[in-house]
Motif scaffolding. Structure first.
Motif, PDB file in Angstrom:
ATOM      1  N   VAL A  40       0.771  -1.030   0.101  1.00 44.07           N
ATOM      2  CA  VAL A  40      -0.043   0.114   0.122  1.00 44.07           C
ATOM      3  C   VAL A  40       0.881   1.283   0.122  1.00 44.07           C
ATOM      4  CG1 VAL A  40      -1.761   1.071   1.369  1.00 44.07           C
ATOM      5  CG2 VAL A  40      -1.850  -1.192   1.001  1.00 44.07           C
ATOM      6  N   GLY A  41       2.002   1.344   0.733  1.00 47.06           N
ATOM      7  CA  GLY A  41       2.976   2.348   0.684  1.00 47.06           C
ATOM      8  C   GLY A  41       3.908   2.681  -0.365  1.00 47.06           C
ATOM      9  N   LEU A  42       4.085   1.381  -1.027  1.00 49.24           N
ATOM     10  CA  LEU A  42       5.146   1.619  -2.235  1.00 49.24           C
ATOM     11  C   LEU A  42       4.677   1.281  -3.565  1.00 49.24           C
ATOM     12  CD1 LEU A  42       8.040   2.335  -3.370  1.00 49.24           C
ATOM     13  CD2 LEU A  42       8.843   0.238  -2.869  1.00 49.24           C
ATOM     14  N   LEU A  43       4.141  -0.074  -3.620  1.00 48.78           N
ATOM     15  CA  LEU A  43       3.799  -0.463  -5.136  1.00 48.78           C
ATOM     16  C   LEU A  43       2.415   0.280  -5.523  1.00 48.78           C
ATOM     17  CD1 LEU A  43       4.521  -4.141  -4.474  1.00 48.78           C
ATOM     18  CD2 LEU A  43       5.983  -2.433  -5.734  1.00 48.78           C
ATOM     19  N   LEU A  44       1.361   0.340  -4.585  1.00 49.17           N
ATOM     20  CA  LEU A  44       0.143   0.996  -5.159  1.00 49.17           C
ATOM     21  C   LEU A  44       0.327   2.213  -5.566  1.00 49.17           C
ATOM     22  CD1 LEU A  44      -3.109   1.083  -5.149  1.00 49.17           C
ATOM     23  CD2 LEU A  44      -3.262   1.780  -2.876  1.00 49.17           C
ATOM     24  N   PRO A  45       1.063   3.019  -5.075  1.00 53.48           N
ATOM     25  CA  PRO A  45       1.127   4.654  -5.430  1.00 53.48           C
ATOM     26  C   PRO A  45       2.006   4.620  -6.768  1.00 53.48           C
ATOM     27  CG  PRO A  45       1.975   4.513  -3.183  1.00 53.48           C
ATOM     28  CD  PRO A  45       1.457   3.094  -3.609  1.00 53.48           C
ATOM     29  N   LEU A  46       3.060   3.496  -7.061  1.00 58.09           N
ATOM     30  CA  LEU A  46       3.589   3.363  -8.181  1.00 58.09           C
ATOM     31  C   LEU A  46       2.831   2.987  -9.380  1.00 58.09           C
ATOM     32  CD1 LEU A  46       7.029   1.773  -6.776  1.00 58.09           C
ATOM     33  CD2 LEU A  46       6.639   4.063  -7.828  1.00 58.09           C
ATOM     34  N   ILE A  47       1.938   2.119  -9.302  1.00 53.80           N
ATOM     35  CA  ILE A  47       1.071   1.631 -10.252  1.00 53.80           C
ATOM     36  C   ILE A  47      -0.065   2.777 -10.732  1.00 53.80           C
ATOM     37  CG2 ILE A  47      -1.080   0.060 -10.572  1.00 53.80           C
ATOM     38  CD1 ILE A  47       1.597  -1.340 -10.582  1.00 53.80           C
ATOM     39  N   VAL A  48      -0.492   3.611  -9.606  1.00 56.43           N
ATOM     40  CA  VAL A  48      -1.549   4.591 -10.154  1.00 56.43           C
ATOM     41  C   VAL A  48      -0.856   5.944 -10.404  1.00 56.43           C
ATOM     42  CG1 VAL A  48      -3.265   3.513  -8.642  1.00 56.43           C
ATOM     43  CG2 VAL A  48      -2.159   5.477  -7.866  1.00 56.43           C
ATOM     44  N   GLY A  49       0.428   6.100  -9.983  1.00 56.18           N
ATOM     45  CA  GLY A  49       1.115   7.440 -10.204  1.00 56.18           C
ATOM     46  C   GLY A  49       1.002   8.354  -9.261  1.00 56.18           C
ATOM     47  N   GLY A  50       0.672   7.763  -7.955  1.00 60.70           N
ATOM     48  CA  GLY A  50       0.518   8.891  -6.949  1.00 60.70           C
ATOM     49  C   GLY A  50       1.896   9.117  -6.231  1.00 60.70           C
ATOM     50  N   SER A  51       2.027   9.947  -5.226  1.00 60.51           N
ATOM     51  CA  SER A  51       3.294  10.328  -4.694  1.00 60.51           C
ATOM     52  C   SER A  51       3.433   9.646  -3.244  1.00 60.51           C
ATOM     53  CB  SER A  51       3.054  11.822  -4.449  1.00 60.51           C
ATOM     54  OG  SER A  51       3.056  12.633  -5.516  1.00 60.51           O
ATOM     55  N   LEU A  52       4.665   9.413  -2.835  1.00 55.02           N
ATOM     56  CA  LEU A  52       5.149   8.954  -1.464  1.00 55.02           C
ATOM     57  C   LEU A  52       5.533  10.025  -0.919  1.00 55.02           C
ATOM     58  CD1 LEU A  52       7.244   6.031  -2.542  1.00 55.02           C
ATOM     59  CD2 LEU A  52       4.735   6.135  -1.972  1.00 55.02           C
ATOM     60  N   VAL A  53       5.176  10.117   0.458  1.00 53.50           N
ATOM     61  CA  VAL A  53       5.668  10.992   1.304  1.00 53.50           C
ATOM     62  C   VAL A  53       6.244  10.229   2.289  1.00 53.50           C
ATOM     63  CG1 VAL A  53       5.149  12.883   3.301  1.00 53.50           C
ATOM     64  CG2 VAL A  53       3.742  12.627   1.076  1.00 53.50           C
ATOM     65  N   LEU A  54       7.722  10.492   2.718  1.00 58.23           N
ATOM     66  CA  LEU A  54       8.432   9.712   3.838  1.00 58.23           C
ATOM     67  C   LEU A  54       8.659  10.344   5.094  1.00 58.23           C
ATOM     68  CD1 LEU A  54      11.413   8.509   1.431  1.00 58.23           C
ATOM     69  CD2 LEU A  54       9.589   7.281   1.741  1.00 58.23           C
ATOM     70  N   VAL A  55       8.156   9.619   5.986  1.00 56.01           N
ATOM     71  CA  VAL A  55       7.720  10.204   7.305  1.00 56.01           C
ATOM     72  C   VAL A  55       9.125   9.737   7.993  1.00 56.01           C
ATOM     73  CG1 VAL A  55       6.405  10.464   9.453  1.00 56.01           C
ATOM     74  CG2 VAL A  55       5.540  10.240   7.017  1.00 56.01           C
ATOM     75  N   ARG A  56      10.023  10.776   8.525  1.00 56.41           N
ATOM     76  CA  ARG A  56      11.484  10.277   9.385  1.00 56.41           C
ATOM     77  C   ARG A  56      10.959   9.915  10.714  1.00 56.41           C
ATOM     78  NH1 ARG A  56      16.275  14.435   9.976  1.00 56.41           N
ATOM     79  NH2 ARG A  56      17.237  13.109   8.065  1.00 56.41           N
ATOM     80  N   SER A  57       9.899  10.774  11.284  1.00 54.33           N
ATOM     81  CA  SER A  57       9.669  10.453  12.601  1.00 54.33           C
ATOM     82  C   SER A  57       8.183  10.991  13.081  1.00 54.33           C
ATOM     83  CB  SER A  57      10.766  11.158  13.768  1.00 54.33           C
ATOM     84  OG  SER A  57      10.365  11.040  15.066  1.00 54.33           O
ATOM     85  N   LEU A  58       7.623  10.365  14.059  1.00 54.10           N
ATOM     86  CA  LEU A  58       6.237  10.818  14.414  1.00 54.10           C
ATOM     87  C   LEU A  58       6.452  11.822  15.561  1.00 54.10           C
ATOM     88  CD1 LEU A  58       4.012   7.627  14.133  1.00 54.10           C
ATOM     89  CD2 LEU A  58       4.293   9.568  12.382  1.00 54.10           C
ATOM     90  N   THR A  59       7.721  12.138  16.163  1.00 61.39           N
ATOM     91  CA  THR A  59       7.971  12.773  17.452  1.00 61.39           C
ATOM     92  C   THR A  59       8.223  14.206  16.772  1.00 61.39           C
ATOM     93  OG1 THR A  59      10.476  12.527  17.616  1.00 61.39           O
ATOM     94  CG2 THR A  59       8.833  10.904  18.740  1.00 61.39           C
ATOM     95  N   ASN A  60       8.161  15.125  17.761  1.00 65.92           N
ATOM     96  CA  ASN A  60       8.316  16.595  17.329  1.00 65.92           C
ATOM     97  C   ASN A  60      10.040  17.082  17.563  1.00 65.92           C
ATOM     98  OD1 ASN A  60       5.748  17.307  16.801  1.00 65.92           O
ATOM     99  ND2 ASN A  60       5.288  17.759  18.970  1.00 65.92           N
ATOM    100  N   ARG A  61      10.482  15.952  18.052  1.00 65.83           N
ATOM    101  CA  ARG A  61      12.171  16.328  18.322  1.00 65.83           C
ATOM    102  C   ARG A  61      12.810  16.599  16.812  1.00 65.83           C
ATOM    103  NH1 ARG A  61      14.386  12.054  21.695  1.00 65.83           N
ATOM    104  NH2 ARG A  61      13.403  10.577  20.361  1.00 65.83           N
ATOM    105  N   ILE A  62      13.833  17.430  16.900  1.00 62.11           N
ATOM    106  CA  ILE A  62      14.471  17.546  15.379  1.00 62.11           C
ATOM    107  C   ILE A  62      15.886  16.725  15.740  1.00 62.11           C
ATOM    108  CG2 ILE A  62      15.812  19.135  13.941  1.00 62.11           C
ATOM    109  CD1 ILE A  62      13.887  21.204  14.610  1.00 62.11           C
ATOM    110  N   THR A  63      16.115  15.673  14.954  1.00 63.55           N
ATOM    111  CA  THR A  63      17.167  14.947  15.257  1.00 63.55           C
ATOM    112  C   THR A  63      18.306  15.470  14.185  1.00 63.55           C
ATOM    113  OG1 THR A  63      16.226  13.082  13.866  1.00 63.55           O
ATOM    114  CG2 THR A  63      15.859  13.060  16.252  1.00 63.55           C
ATOM    115  N   ARG A  64      19.544  15.291  14.401  1.00 63.06           N
ATOM    116  CA  ARG A  64      20.582  15.511  13.521  1.00 63.06           C
ATOM    117  C   ARG A  64      21.530  14.516  13.783  1.00 63.06           C
ATOM    118  NH1 ARG A  64      20.757  21.648  12.792  1.00 63.06           N
ATOM    119  NH2 ARG A  64      18.589  22.322  13.565  1.00 63.06           N
TER     120      ARG A  64
END
Length: 64
Positions: A40-64
């Motif tokens: 659902v997160g990779l192959l489905l968007p590729l088949i229909v031509g949708g976009s992926l949004v890669l989420v690094r973290s669900l926390t509000n902290r900024i990691t470096r």
């Protein structure tokens, strides 16, 4: 082991049920080795031509 046919059938089913179109954006939250995220997160968007949004973290902290 899932075959190519199994994955394609799952993708087609998701496309129909979710009424997925090319302007849809998909948030990738889980690792792509999970079957759900691969389908659902990779192959489905590729088949229909949708976009992926890669989420690094669900926390509000900024990691470096």
């Amino acid at each position: 082991m899932l075959s190519h046919g199994n994955l394609m059938h799952n993708i087609d089913s998701c496309r129909i049920v979710l009424e997925t179109v090319d302007v849809d954006r998909f948030a990738v939250l889980l690792p792509l080795f999970h079957t759900y995220m691969l389908t659902v997160g990779l192959l489905l968007p590729l088949i229909v031509g949708g976009s992926l949004v890669l989420v690094r973290s669900l926390t509000n902290r900024i990691t470096r």
